[in-house]
Design an enzyme around this catalytic site. Structure first.
Site, PDB file in Angstrom:
ATOM      1  N   PHE A 177      35.750   1.204  27.430  1.00  0.00           N
ATOM      2  CA  PHE A 177      35.248   1.024  26.062  1.00  0.00           C
ATOM      3  C   PHE A 177      34.388   2.210  25.610  1.00  0.00           C
ATOM      4  CE2 PHE A 177      35.466  -3.436  27.595  1.00  0.00           C
ATOM      5  CZ  PHE A 177      36.217  -4.005  26.586  1.00  0.00           C
ATOM      6  N   SER A 189      42.463   1.873  18.423  1.00  0.00           N
ATOM      7  CA  SER A 189      42.072   1.315  17.125  1.00  0.00           C
ATOM      8  C   SER A 189      43.240   1.357  16.153  1.00  0.00           C
ATOM      9  CB  SER A 189      40.918   2.158  16.574  1.00  0.00           C
ATOM     10  OG  SER A 189      40.673   1.860  15.229  1.00  0.00           O
ATOM     11  N   TYR A 195      36.658  10.787  14.469  1.00  0.00           N
ATOM     12  CA  TYR A 195      36.692   9.572  15.288  1.00  0.00           C
ATOM     13  C   TYR A 195      38.135   9.102  15.481  1.00  0.00           C
ATOM     14  CZ  TYR A 195      36.669   4.719  16.650  1.00  0.00           C
ATOM     15  OH  TYR A 195      36.957   3.546  17.304  1.00  0.00           O
ATOM     16  N   LYS A 226      40.844   8.853  19.040  1.00  0.00           N
ATOM     17  CA  LYS A 226      41.668   7.736  19.551  1.00  0.00           C
ATOM     18  C   LYS A 226      43.112   8.185  19.737  1.00  0.00           C
ATOM     19  CE  LYS A 226      38.417   4.823  20.019  1.00  0.00           C
ATOM     20  NZ  LYS A 226      37.943   4.525  21.357  1.00  0.00           N
ATOM     21  N   PHE A 275      32.936  -2.324  -1.791  1.00  0.00           N
ATOM     22  CA  PHE A 275      33.431  -1.015  -2.220  1.00  0.00           C
ATOM     23  C   PHE A 275      34.792  -1.137  -2.921  1.00  0.00           C
ATOM     24  CE2 PHE A 275      30.943   0.230   1.766  1.00  0.00           C
ATOM     25  CZ  PHE A 275      29.797   0.553   1.056  1.00  0.00           C
TER      26      PHE A 275
HETATM   27  P1  NAD Z   1      29.635  -0.089  20.957  1.00  0.00           P
HETATM   28  O1  NAD Z   1      29.013   1.184  20.471  1.00  0.00           O
HETATM   29  O2  NAD Z   1      28.928  -1.350  20.694  1.00  0.00           O
HETATM   30  O3  NAD Z   1      29.891   0.017  22.538  1.00  0.00           O
HETATM   31  C1  NAD Z   1      30.215   1.234  23.169  1.00  0.00           C
HETATM   32  C2  NAD Z   1      29.295   1.382  24.370  1.00  0.00           C
HETATM   33  O4  NAD Z   1      29.597   2.592  25.051  1.00  0.00           O
HETATM   34  C3  NAD Z   1      27.830   1.454  23.967  1.00  0.00           C
HETATM   35  O5  NAD Z   1      27.096   0.474  24.690  1.00  0.00           O
HETATM   36  C4  NAD Z   1      27.400   2.861  24.353  1.00  0.00           C
HETATM   37  O6  NAD Z   1      26.052   2.903  24.787  1.00  0.00           O
HETATM   38  C5  NAD Z   1      28.387   3.205  25.453  1.00  0.00           C
HETATM   39  N1  NAD Z   1      28.688   4.633  25.618  1.00  0.00           N
HETATM   40  C6  NAD Z   1      29.077   5.531  24.678  1.00  0.00           C
HETATM   41  N2  NAD Z   1      29.278   6.726  25.239  1.00  0.00           N
HETATM   42  C7  NAD Z   1      29.022   6.598  26.561  1.00  0.00           C
HETATM   43  C8  NAD Z   1      29.040   7.492  27.663  1.00  0.00           C
HETATM   44  N3  NAD Z   1      29.367   8.792  27.526  1.00  0.00           N
HETATM   45  N4  NAD Z   1      28.717   7.017  28.887  1.00  0.00           N
HETATM   46  C9  NAD Z   1      28.364   5.724  29.060  1.00  0.00           C
HETATM   47  N5  NAD Z   1      28.332   4.827  28.049  1.00  0.00           N
HETATM   48  C10 NAD Z   1      28.645   5.269  26.809  1.00  0.00           C
HETATM   49  O7  NAD Z   1      31.112  -0.127  20.391  1.00  0.00           O
HETATM   50  P2  NAD Z   1      32.164  -1.329  20.381  1.00  0.00           P
HETATM   51  O8  NAD Z   1      32.272  -1.822  18.998  1.00  0.00           O
HETATM   52  O9  NAD Z   1      31.880  -2.268  21.467  1.00  0.00           O
HETATM   53  O10 NAD Z   1      33.486  -0.515  20.690  1.00  0.00           O
HETATM   54  C11 NAD Z   1      34.003  -0.412  21.995  1.00  0.00           C
HETATM   55  C12 NAD Z   1      35.253   0.463  21.973  1.00  0.00           C
HETATM   56  O11 NAD Z   1      36.191  -0.093  21.068  1.00  0.00           O
HETATM   57  C13 NAD Z   1      35.010   1.897  21.514  1.00  0.00           C
HETATM   58  O12 NAD Z   1      35.874   2.739  22.252  1.00  0.00           O
HETATM   59  C14 NAD Z   1      35.429   1.860  20.061  1.00  0.00           C
HETATM   60  O13 NAD Z   1      35.850   3.115  19.603  1.00  0.00           O
HETATM   61  C15 NAD Z   1      36.589   0.877  20.120  1.00  0.00           C
HETATM   62  N6  NAD Z   1      36.877   0.202  18.842  1.00  0.00           N
HETATM   63  C16 NAD Z   1      35.866  -0.454  18.192  1.00  0.00           C
HETATM   64  C17 NAD Z   1      36.135  -1.089  16.980  1.00  0.00           C
HETATM   65  C18 NAD Z   1      35.048  -1.773  16.200  1.00  0.00           C
HETATM   66  O14 NAD Z   1      35.219  -1.980  15.001  1.00  0.00           O
HETATM   67  N7  NAD Z   1      33.930  -2.162  16.816  1.00  0.00           N
HETATM   68  C19 NAD Z   1      37.435  -1.075  16.460  1.00  0.00           C
HETATM   69  C20 NAD Z   1      38.439  -0.406  17.169  1.00  0.00           C
HETATM   70  C21 NAD Z   1      38.144   0.223  18.362  1.00  0.00           C
HETATM   71  C1  WQD Z   2      35.946  -3.239   6.165  1.00  0.00           C
HETATM   72  C2  WQD Z   2      36.115  -3.434   4.663  1.00  0.00           C
HETATM   73  C3  WQD Z   2      35.154  -1.692   3.314  1.00  0.00           C
HETATM   74  C4  WQD Z   2      31.011  -2.437   4.333  1.00  0.00           C
HETATM   75  C5  WQD Z   2      36.285   0.765  10.542  1.00  0.00           C
HETATM   76  C6  WQD Z   2      36.871   1.976  11.193  1.00  0.00           C
HETATM   77  C7  WQD Z   2      38.008   1.579  12.080  1.00  0.00           C
HETATM   78  C8  WQD Z   2      37.600   0.493  13.059  1.00  0.00           C
HETATM   79  C9  WQD Z   2      36.936  -0.641  12.370  1.00  0.00           C
HETATM   80  C10 WQD Z   2      36.888   1.536  15.092  1.00  0.00           C
HETATM   81  C11 WQD Z   2      36.461  -2.138   3.935  1.00  0.00           C
HETATM   82  C12 WQD Z   2      34.466  -3.015   3.076  1.00  0.00           C
HETATM   83  C13 WQD Z   2      32.386  -2.541   4.273  1.00  0.00           C
HETATM   84  C14 WQD Z   2      30.249  -2.702   3.164  1.00  0.00           C
HETATM   85  C15 WQD Z   2      32.280  -3.164   1.985  1.00  0.00           C
HETATM   86  N1  WQD Z   2      36.639   0.974  13.999  1.00  0.00           N
HETATM   87  N2  WQD Z   2      33.004  -2.903   3.108  1.00  0.00           N
HETATM   88  N3  WQD Z   2      30.916  -3.067   2.026  1.00  0.00           N
HETATM   89  O1  WQD Z   2      36.623   0.619   7.410  1.00  0.00           O
HETATM   90  O2  WQD Z   2      38.221  -1.269   8.047  1.00  0.00           O
HETATM   91  O3  WQD Z   2      37.289   0.159   9.766  1.00  0.00           O
HETATM   92  O4  WQD Z   2      35.872  -0.144  11.557  1.00  0.00           O
HETATM   93  O5  WQD Z   2      37.932   1.911  15.532  1.00  0.00           O
HETATM   94  O6  WQD Z   2      38.397   2.733  12.757  1.00  0.00           O
HETATM   95  O7  WQD Z   2      37.349   2.848  10.184  1.00  0.00           O
HETATM   96  O8  WQD Z   2      35.801  -1.439   8.655  1.00  0.00           O
HETATM   97  O9  WQD Z   2      33.863  -2.926   8.445  1.00  0.00           O
HETATM   98  O10 WQD Z   2      33.665  -0.543   7.620  1.00  0.00           O
HETATM   99  O11 WQD Z   2      35.071  -2.132   6.366  1.00  0.00           O
HETATM  100  O12 WQD Z   2      32.815  -3.496   0.924  1.00  0.00           O
HETATM  101  O13 WQD Z   2      29.026  -2.584   3.147  1.00  0.00           O
HETATM  102  O14 WQD Z   2      34.851  -3.854   4.129  1.00  0.00           O
HETATM  103  O15 WQD Z   2      35.320  -1.000   2.102  1.00  0.00           O
HETATM  104  O16 WQD Z   2      37.363  -2.452   2.925  1.00  0.00           O
HETATM  105  P1  WQD Z   2      37.031  -0.434   8.350  1.00  0.00           P
HETATM  106  P2  WQD Z   2      34.505  -1.747   7.805  1.00  0.00           P
END
Ligand code: NAD
Ligand code: WQD
Length: 339
Positions: free
Chosen positions: A80, A124, A149, A153, A218
């Site tokens: 992660f 993602s 970002y 991925k 937005f």
């Molecule tokens: P998060 O930031 O809550 O968790 C990521 C964790 O990784 C954090 O606790 C951070 O301290 C740790 N970390 C970062 N770099 C590190 C390093 N070099 N060494 C050790 N630890 C490190 O994020 P999340 O929402 O739990 O996301 C987890 C994964 O899922 C990420 O790869 C993120 O890109 C991916 N992802 C998240 C979302 C989302 O919307 N949350 C969507 C799609 C993909």
């Molecule tokens: C969702 C919707 C905003 C905040 C992002 C990353 C994506 C993935 C998930 C990691 C959008 C709207 C949001 C606010 C709003 N992450 N919004 N007011 O943009 O779908 O995706 O997070 O991989 O890569 O791009 O997620 O939660 O930012 O937005 O109206 O204050 O909510 O415009 O339509 P998004 P989000």
């Protein structure tokens, strides 16, 4: 079965550790707390009744990872750890490339050294950009990345595929998450954004808690049922369970391909306004919101075709959007000591 979880103190990692223990697995969590807090580990232990090994270390450092593999008998890895802020990645591209790509390369190198051959990777739906056809399948085209970002991925997926191609016997499941929301139903762990949240879920709960004055939606002039953007919002506990299913696929079956890719979503799109309404219905609290202009870089609509994960991983999302909103609120209240 001992699983190394990188980034296991974070939002999705912490919920996944709960599910790994529920499935009878053991966990070593490595996290440098760059975007999370150590108390989450205590909360996870309290939920599971187990004591996961926590190592505070940066996984871009080879020696850190080598020590972990040397000291623990690791069978598989869920990776992660990454920086995840889309906006920040535009401001600090080198940090994102270094951390996200660097960590993945280092991890693969050390897995290779210790002959650990099973990896689940956090990707993602951002890799699809604005798809030409909806819902998106795993075969939908990968679009040019809109942000550093998103590019990390895409690159990490490619690195894993190239590594698997070069190393027979190495297997990986790449999970493309849609929009995770919600929290554990105990309300004791959840999403912990630093500063002003970018994501919709925490912005809603913080507005309801009075920390933010108003939720800015937005844009309401998109080609969607109510004009606001459409996303596939998945309860984080459903998402967490997909990791257990992915590991089980790697362990129990010999996959026919060395790298398997799955969409992890509900298969249903909801508008931003529908999410606000779901929160209000689930909690009885009305959210102060206003419609503002579009956010630069937002895509209009995306949701998953999640049939491949259902067929091959025997996994599907079970929790509703309202449940996700209720659990996110329980977490926000718990964290802020709101009665
Ligand atoms: P998060 O930031 O809550 O968790 C990521 C964790 O990784 C954090 O606790 C951070 O301290 C740790 N970390 C970062 N770099 C590190 C390093 N070099 N060494 C050790 N630890 C490190 O994020 P999340 O929402 O739990 O996301 C987890 C994964 O899922 C990420 O790869 C993120 O890109 C991916 N992802 C998240 C979302 C989302 O919307 N949350 C969507 C799609 C993909
Ligand atoms: C969702 C919707 C905003 C905040 C992002 C990353 C994506 C993935 C998930 C990691 C959008 C709207 C949001 C606010 C709003 N992450 N919004 N007011 O943009 O779908 O995706 O997070 O991989 O890569 O791009 O997620 O939660 O930012 O937005 O109206 O204050 O909510 O415009 O339509 P998004 P989000």
């Amino acid at each position: 079965m001992k699983v190394l979880v990188t980034g296991g103190t974070g939002f999705i990692g912490s919920h996944t550790i709960v599910e790994l223990y529920a499935a009878g697995m053991d966990v070593v969590n490595v996290d440098n707390l760059s975007n999370s807090e150590a108390f989450i580990n205590d909360r996870v232990n309290a939920i599971t009744g187990k004591h996961s090994t926590f190592i505070n270390a940066d996984i871009t450092n080879e020696d850190n990872l080598r020590n972990i593999f040397r000291n623990h008998s690791i069978d598989a890895v869920i990776h992660f750890a990454a920086f995840k802020s889309v906006n920040e990645s535009v401001e600090k591209p080198l940090e994102y490339y270094k951390n996200n790509i660097g960590a993945t390369i280092t991890l693969l190198k050390i897995m290779d050294e210790f002959k650990v051959t099973q990896l689940v990777f956090s990707s993602s739906c951002t890799v699809y950009g604005q798809p030409d056809e909806l819902p998106v399948t795993e075969d939908s085209p990968i679009k040019e990345a809109a942000t550093p970002y998103g590019y990390t991925k895409q690159v990490c997926e490619q690195i894993i595929m190239d590594f698997a191609h070069a190393n027979a016997g190495f297997y990986s499941v790449i999970l493309r998450y849609f929009n995770p929301v919600g929290a554990h139903n105990s309300g004791t762990i959840g999403e912990l954004p630093r500063g002003v949240p970018n994501n919709l879920g925490p912005y809603i709960t913080q507005t309801a808690a009075g920390i933010r004055e108003v939720l800015k939606i937005f844009g309401n002039d998109y080609d969607t049922p109510d004009g606001t953007c459409v996303r596939d919002f998945i309860h984080v506990c459903d998402l967490a369970k997909a990791h257990v299913a992915a590991l089980q696929k790697l362990i129990k079956e010999k996959p026919t391909q060395s790298v398997l890719v799955y969409n992890v979503g509900t298969g249903k799109g909801n508008t931003v306004l529908e999410v606000v309404k779901a929160f209000e219905k689930a909690t009885g609290i009305s959210v102060n919101y206003t419609i503002t202009g579009r956010r630069e870089g937002d895509i209009e609509k995306i949701w998953a075709n999640a049939a491949k994960a259902e067929k091959e991983l025997h996994w599907k999302a079970e929790r509703s959007l309202e449940e996700a909103m209720l659990h996110a609120w329980l977490w926000e209240k718990n964290y802020r000591n709101i009665l």
